[in-house]
Design a protein around this motif. Structure first.
Motif, PDB file in Angstrom:
ATOM      1  N   LYS A  57      22.430 -13.119  20.338  1.00  0.00           N
ATOM      2  CA  LYS A  57      21.384 -12.098  20.297  1.00  0.00           C
ATOM      3  C   LYS A  57      21.517 -11.313  18.996  1.00  0.00           C
ATOM      4  CE  LYS A  57      22.502 -11.295  24.835  1.00  0.00           C
ATOM      5  NZ  LYS A  57      23.228 -10.339  25.520  1.00  0.00           N
ATOM      6  N   VAL A  58      20.438 -10.728  18.536  1.00  0.00           N
ATOM      7  CA  VAL A  58      20.478  -9.889  17.331  1.00  0.00           C
ATOM      8  C   VAL A  58      21.504  -8.778  17.519  1.00  0.00           C
ATOM      9  CG1 VAL A  58      19.138  -8.280  15.891  1.00  0.00           C
ATOM     10  CG2 VAL A  58      18.109 -10.431  16.629  1.00  0.00           C
ATOM     11  N   SER A  59      21.606  -8.250  18.734  1.00  0.00           N
ATOM     12  CA  SER A  59      22.551  -7.148  19.000  1.00  0.00           C
ATOM     13  C   SER A  59      24.013  -7.579  18.849  1.00  0.00           C
ATOM     14  CB  SER A  59      22.308  -6.562  20.397  1.00  0.00           C
ATOM     15  OG  SER A  59      22.525  -7.548  21.397  1.00  0.00           O
ATOM     16  N   GLY A  68      29.022 -15.833  17.021  1.00  0.00           N
ATOM     17  CA  GLY A  68      28.639 -17.158  17.489  1.00  0.00           C
ATOM     18  C   GLY A  68      29.475 -18.272  16.883  1.00  0.00           C
ATOM     19  N   ALA A  69      30.730 -17.992  16.621  1.00  0.00           N
ATOM     20  CA  ALA A  69      31.616 -18.990  16.000  1.00  0.00           C
ATOM     21  C   ALA A  69      31.761 -20.215  16.899  1.00  0.00           C
ATOM     22  CB  ALA A  69      32.981 -18.376  15.728  1.00  0.00           C
ATOM     23  N   PHE A  70      31.743 -21.374  16.270  1.00  0.00           N
ATOM     24  CA  PHE A  70      31.879 -22.635  16.988  1.00  0.00           C
ATOM     25  C   PHE A  70      32.886 -23.511  16.243  1.00  0.00           C
ATOM     26  CE2 PHE A  70      30.638 -27.061  17.812  1.00  0.00           C
ATOM     27  CZ  PHE A  70      30.704 -27.071  19.190  1.00  0.00           C
ATOM     28  N   ASP A  71      33.960 -23.887  16.939  1.00  0.00           N
ATOM     29  CA  ASP A  71      35.001 -24.726  16.343  1.00  0.00           C
ATOM     30  C   ASP A  71      34.651 -26.208  16.504  1.00  0.00           C
ATOM     31  OD1 ASP A  71      36.407 -22.424  15.790  1.00  0.00           O
ATOM     32  OD2 ASP A  71      37.797 -22.641  17.460  1.00  0.00           O
ATOM     33  N   PHE A  72      34.891 -26.977  15.449  1.00  0.00           N
ATOM     34  CA  PHE A  72      34.685 -28.418  15.486  1.00  0.00           C
ATOM     35  C   PHE A  72      35.580 -29.053  14.423  1.00  0.00           C
ATOM     36  CE2 PHE A  72      31.874 -26.821  12.293  1.00  0.00           C
ATOM     37  CZ  PHE A  72      31.732 -27.819  11.346  1.00  0.00           C
ATOM     38  N   GLU A  73      35.588 -30.349  14.387  1.00  0.00           N
ATOM     39  CA  GLU A  73      36.392 -31.073  13.391  1.00  0.00           C
ATOM     40  C   GLU A  73      35.542 -32.163  12.762  1.00  0.00           C
ATOM     41  OE1 GLU A  73      39.523 -32.572  15.868  1.00  0.00           O
ATOM     42  OE2 GLU A  73      40.718 -30.754  15.636  1.00  0.00           O
ATOM     43  N   ILE A  74      35.863 -32.486  11.509  1.00  0.00           N
ATOM     44  CA  ILE A  74      35.327 -33.692  10.890  1.00  0.00           C
ATOM     45  C   ILE A  74      36.530 -34.521  10.475  1.00  0.00           C
ATOM     46  CG2 ILE A  74      33.138 -32.696  10.132  1.00  0.00           C
ATOM     47  CD1 ILE A  74      34.298 -32.519   7.325  1.00  0.00           C
ATOM     48  N   ASN A 103      19.763 -20.439   5.328  1.00  0.00           N
ATOM     49  CA  ASN A 103      19.130 -20.671   6.617  1.00  0.00           C
ATOM     50  C   ASN A 103      17.678 -21.046   6.349  1.00  0.00           C
ATOM     51  OD1 ASN A 103      18.101 -20.664   9.184  1.00  0.00           O
ATOM     52  ND2 ASN A 103      18.323 -18.453   9.496  1.00  0.00           N
ATOM     53  N   THR A 104      17.299 -22.249   6.735  1.00  0.00           N
ATOM     54  CA  THR A 104      15.902 -22.667   6.604  1.00  0.00           C
ATOM     55  C   THR A 104      15.170 -22.540   7.937  1.00  0.00           C
ATOM     56  OG1 THR A 104      16.508 -24.983   6.985  1.00  0.00           O
ATOM     57  CG2 THR A 104      16.399 -24.236   4.694  1.00  0.00           C
ATOM     58  N   GLY A 105      15.826 -21.944   8.919  1.00  0.00           N
ATOM     59  CA  GLY A 105      15.200 -21.696  10.221  1.00  0.00           C
ATOM     60  C   GLY A 105      14.342 -20.448  10.168  1.00  0.00           C
ATOM     61  N   THR A 106      13.968 -19.947  11.321  1.00  0.00           N
ATOM     62  CA  THR A 106      13.015 -18.835  11.415  1.00  0.00           C
ATOM     63  C   THR A 106      13.667 -17.460  11.528  1.00  0.00           C
ATOM     64  OG1 THR A 106      12.874 -19.119  13.819  1.00  0.00           O
ATOM     65  CG2 THR A 106      11.271 -20.326  12.453  1.00  0.00           C
ATOM     66  N   SER A 107      14.965 -17.397  11.714  1.00  0.00           N
ATOM     67  CA  SER A 107      15.655 -16.111  11.821  1.00  0.00           C
ATOM     68  C   SER A 107      15.815 -15.499  10.435  1.00  0.00           C
ATOM     69  CB  SER A 107      17.029 -16.316  12.458  1.00  0.00           C
ATOM     70  OG  SER A 107      17.783 -15.128  12.404  1.00  0.00           O
ATOM     71  N   GLY A 108      15.541 -14.204  10.336  1.00  0.00           N
ATOM     72  CA  GLY A 108      15.722 -13.503   9.058  1.00  0.00           C
ATOM     73  C   GLY A 108      17.069 -12.815   9.009  1.00  0.00           C
ATOM     74  N   GLU A 157      20.086  -8.827   4.489  1.00  0.00           N
ATOM     75  CA  GLU A 157      18.648  -8.599   4.671  1.00  0.00           C
ATOM     76  C   GLU A 157      18.407  -8.195   6.125  1.00  0.00           C
ATOM     77  OE1 GLU A 157      17.068 -12.387   3.511  1.00  0.00           O
ATOM     78  OE2 GLU A 157      17.468 -12.045   1.394  1.00  0.00           O
ATOM     79  N   PRO A 158      17.226  -7.644   6.447  1.00  0.00           N
ATOM     80  CA  PRO A 158      16.955  -7.242   7.835  1.00  0.00           C
ATOM     81  C   PRO A 158      17.065  -8.421   8.802  1.00  0.00           C
ATOM     82  CG  PRO A 158      15.315  -6.328   6.344  1.00  0.00           C
ATOM     83  CD  PRO A 158      16.141  -7.287   5.534  1.00  0.00           C
ATOM     84  N   LEU A 159      17.698  -8.188   9.945  1.00  0.00           N
ATOM     85  CA  LEU A 159      17.890  -9.218  10.966  1.00  0.00           C
ATOM     86  C   LEU A 159      16.647  -9.357  11.838  1.00  0.00           C
ATOM     87  CD1 LEU A 159      21.495  -8.331  12.163  1.00  0.00           C
ATOM     88  CD2 LEU A 159      20.816 -10.390  10.963  1.00  0.00           C
ATOM     89  N   THR A 160      16.268 -10.608  12.092  1.00  0.00           N
ATOM     90  CA  THR A 160      15.188 -10.886  13.037  1.00  0.00           C
ATOM     91  C   THR A 160      15.602 -12.064  13.895  1.00  0.00           C
ATOM     92  OG1 THR A 160      14.045 -12.402  11.529  1.00  0.00           O
ATOM     93  CG2 THR A 160      13.401 -10.072  11.431  1.00  0.00           C
ATOM     94  N   HIS A 161      15.006 -12.141  15.079  1.00  0.00           N
ATOM     95  CA  HIS A 161      15.317 -13.258  15.971  1.00  0.00           C
ATOM     96  C   HIS A 161      14.654 -14.537  15.431  1.00  0.00           C
ATOM     97  CE1 HIS A 161      11.349 -12.143  17.430  1.00  0.00           C
ATOM     98  NE2 HIS A 161      11.272 -13.371  17.910  1.00  0.00           N
ATOM     99  N   GLY A 162      15.137 -15.664  15.907  1.00  0.00           N
ATOM    100  CA  GLY A 162      14.600 -16.963  15.481  1.00  0.00           C
ATOM    101  C   GLY A 162      15.726 -17.985  15.421  1.00  0.00           C
ATOM    102  N   SER A 163      15.475 -19.056  14.729  1.00  0.00           N
ATOM    103  CA  SER A 163      16.451 -20.152  14.679  1.00  0.00           C
ATOM    104  C   SER A 163      17.255 -20.142  13.381  1.00  0.00           C
ATOM    105  CB  SER A 163      15.727 -21.496  14.807  1.00  0.00           C
ATOM    106  OG  SER A 163      14.844 -21.672  13.704  1.00  0.00           O
TER     107      SER A 163
END
Length: 175
Positions: A57-59, A68-74, A103-108, A157-163
């Protein structure tokens, strides 16, 4: 006449014996070959992979610059003579913070942060030198495994919801 017969037999025997032995020719056999170094490739599942970060969430940014950290391996699969794999990351830097991947998604106001979970942990910048954007990983059991964390990060920059959508290219070299 009998005296001459052994001499004739001797001459014929020497003639036959010398006729069977000829001068042999000699030759040289030349051998050529090639020994190549082993190879190493990104593991099949890591060549083109989508990493899905958890929904936030923006909050969630109220008290933290990243969330929103996500652990993974390559990983890379290598032949037995490969000792070290160098993973190099590249991508488009975020306009709000060139250390982050755009970020090329819709979240600012958000971008992708990539962290190598080594000891010590190290943020991999989108806009940095080759040394800053690469990590050397020793192989073990013909495999090099790099632990990573991806997270949403504020750009300023200002936060907005999106992807969030971000592309990071990884390439490997090895020795």
């Amino acid at each position: 006449m009998n005296i001459r017969a052994p001499a004739v037999w001797l001459a014929i025997t020497v003639g036959v014996a010398s006729h069977g032995v000829q001068a042999a020719t000699t030759g040289t056999l030349t051998f050529v070959g090639q020994i190549n170094a082993g190879t190493c490739n990104l593991a099949a599942g890591d060549e083109n992979r989508t990493i899905t970060l958890p929904t936030i969430k923006v909050s969630d940014f109220d008290t933290a610059a990243s969330t929103g950290a996500f652990d993974f391996e390559i990983s890379a699969d290598c032949e037995s003579d490969i000792n070290t794999v160098i993973f190099l990351f590249s991508g488009t830097p975020s306009t709000g913070n060139a250390q982050l991947f755009s970020n090329t998604g819709t979240s600012g106001g958000t971008a992708l942060q990539l962290i190598h979970r080594g000891s010590p942990a190290y943020a991999i910048p989108a806009n940095g030198t080759v040394d800053q954007r690469s990590r050397s990983i020793a192989t073990a059991g013909n495999k090099a495994v790099m632990p990573l964390t991806a997270a949403y990060h504020k750009t300023g920059e200002p936060l907005t919801h999106g992807s969030l959508a971000s592309a990071v290219t990884v390439s490997i070299t090895y020795n």
